[in-house]
Motif scaffolding. Sequence first.
Motif, PDB file in Angstrom:
ATOM      1  N   THR A 117       5.046 -22.067   2.864  1.00 34.49           N
ATOM      2  CA  THR A 117       6.420 -22.546   3.015  1.00 34.49           C
ATOM      3  C   THR A 117       7.337 -22.071   1.889  1.00 34.49           C
ATOM      4  O   THR A 117       6.897 -21.816   0.774  1.00 34.49           O
ATOM      5  CB  THR A 117       6.448 -24.087   3.064  1.00 34.49           C
ATOM      6  N   TYR A 118       8.627 -21.961   2.215  1.00 37.76           N
ATOM      7  CA  TYR A 118       9.696 -21.642   1.249  1.00 37.76           C
ATOM      8  C   TYR A 118       9.507 -20.320   0.533  1.00 37.76           C
ATOM      9  O   TYR A 118       9.702 -20.225  -0.677  1.00 37.76           O
ATOM     10  CB  TYR A 118       9.887 -22.814   0.262  1.00 37.76           C
ATOM     11  N   ASN A 119       9.109 -19.306   1.294  1.00 40.26           N
ATOM     12  CA  ASN A 119       9.114 -17.924   0.780  1.00 40.26           C
ATOM     13  C   ASN A 119       9.088 -16.970   1.973  1.00 40.26           C
ATOM     14  O   ASN A 119       8.669 -17.349   3.079  1.00 40.26           O
ATOM     15  CB  ASN A 119       7.966 -17.682  -0.216  1.00 40.26           C
TER      16      ASN A 119
ATOM     17  N   THR B 259       9.569 -23.794   6.641  1.00 45.36           N
ATOM     18  CA  THR B 259       9.860 -24.918   5.750  1.00 45.36           C
ATOM     19  C   THR B 259       8.870 -26.057   5.988  1.00 45.36           C
ATOM     20  O   THR B 259       8.979 -27.119   5.395  1.00 45.36           O
ATOM     21  CB  THR B 259      11.299 -25.431   5.965  1.00 45.36           C
ATOM     22  N   GLN B 260       7.926 -25.831   6.862  1.00 49.30           N
ATOM     23  CA  GLN B 260       6.852 -26.794   7.099  1.00 49.30           C
ATOM     24  C   GLN B 260       5.634 -26.038   7.619  1.00 49.30           C
ATOM     25  O   GLN B 260       5.740 -24.861   7.968  1.00 49.30           O
ATOM     26  CB  GLN B 260       7.293 -27.855   8.107  1.00 49.30           C
TER      27      GLN B 260
ATOM     28  N   ASN C 296      13.432 -21.461  -3.370  1.00 46.00           N
ATOM     29  CA  ASN C 296      12.169 -22.199  -3.267  1.00 46.00           C
ATOM     30  C   ASN C 296      12.394 -23.623  -2.756  1.00 46.00           C
ATOM     31  O   ASN C 296      13.520 -24.011  -2.453  1.00 46.00           O
ATOM     32  CB  ASN C 296      11.409 -22.165  -4.605  1.00 46.00           C
ATOM     33  N   SER C 297      11.330 -24.402  -2.683  1.00 44.79           N
ATOM     34  CA  SER C 297      11.425 -25.732  -2.059  1.00 44.79           C
ATOM     35  C   SER C 297      12.306 -26.681  -2.864  1.00 44.79           C
ATOM     36  O   SER C 297      12.810 -27.660  -2.324  1.00 44.79           O
ATOM     37  CB  SER C 297      10.033 -26.325  -1.877  1.00 44.79           C
TER      38      SER C 297
END
Length: 218
Positions: free
Chosen positions: A90-92, A112-113, A153-154
């Motif tokens: 997630t987040y990349n 994102t999940q 990033n997250s």
Amino acid sequence: MCWIFVALWAAALVGLASGDPVSGASVYHDPETGFTFSQYNVMYSLSETITFRIAVPSPVTANQPYDAVLQVVAPIDVGWAGLAWGGQMTYNPLAVSWSNGNNVVVSSRFATQHAAPPTYSGATYSVFKTGTHVNRTHFQYTAKCTGCTTFTNSAGTPTTINPTGTNRLAFGYSSSRPNNPSSNTSSFPVHDVYNYWSQDFSSGANTAFASLAAKNLG
Ligand code: HEM
Ligand SMILES: *[C@@H]1O[C@H](CO)[C@@H](O)[C@H](O)[C@H]1NC(C)=O
Ligand SMILES: *[C@@H]1O[C@H](CO)[C@@H](O)[C@H](O)[C@H]1NC(C)=O
């Protein structure tokens, strides 16, 4: 079971002897495209590997976004192979690829999940004609990515991958193919295997990055 056996087995699964016998890391000078790549062979089964090669420009201005060239070599039985540029699902940016007849499809995604990753317009892949092919045993692609090395990033913080040091990467692999392999927006089934490794981007430094990219995009 003895813990050291477990640790050695895990280390063996992530790296295969090619260059460095412990990590599976090496440098690859590609005669076809002219790029020098840092290379890592990641095992996705007890006998098979997917090769991830990354070339970066040199020098790069600190904390500035920069393009990178990604070359992936996968055995033909790989349904899809994905690279996670920031070392997690997630987040990349995720580079997901599969073969489609004589072509290779590269799809830009961002999750994102822990669920099927949507398409991502923040990273774009320009696939080279050179260094991209499908044959009886493998598919291989080479592409310049704009947007792969800087992402949010997250925590909502802009992050840039270190072009002169070691970065954590991750991959996902499935033996099953996407539902609509001719389309880069196709859905695809969840991975059978994922894992992480560290790759030294400095060994894929190219002072002639811009001219090589222009030549290969020709
Ligand atoms: C249909 C597509 C996908 C689905 C449904 C999916 C689902 C999941 C789920 C449920 C987990 C958690 C597993 C666990 O906790 O044991 C996970 C973890 C993971 N996935 Fe995926 N995934 C998909 C695609 C991808 C892709 C394309 C990549 C890489 C390019 C990827 C890389 C990873 C990695 C590295 C992990 C380990 C945990 C983490 O880093 O967050 N996945 N995935
Ligand atoms: C799919 O390919 C088109 C045309 O090359 C490109 O504009 C688009 O960004 C790609 N989409 C994904 C998700 O990679
Ligand atoms: C098929 O492609 C792979 C990966 O690029 C390459 O290593 C291999 O030599 C190729 N095989 C043939 C017969 O050209």
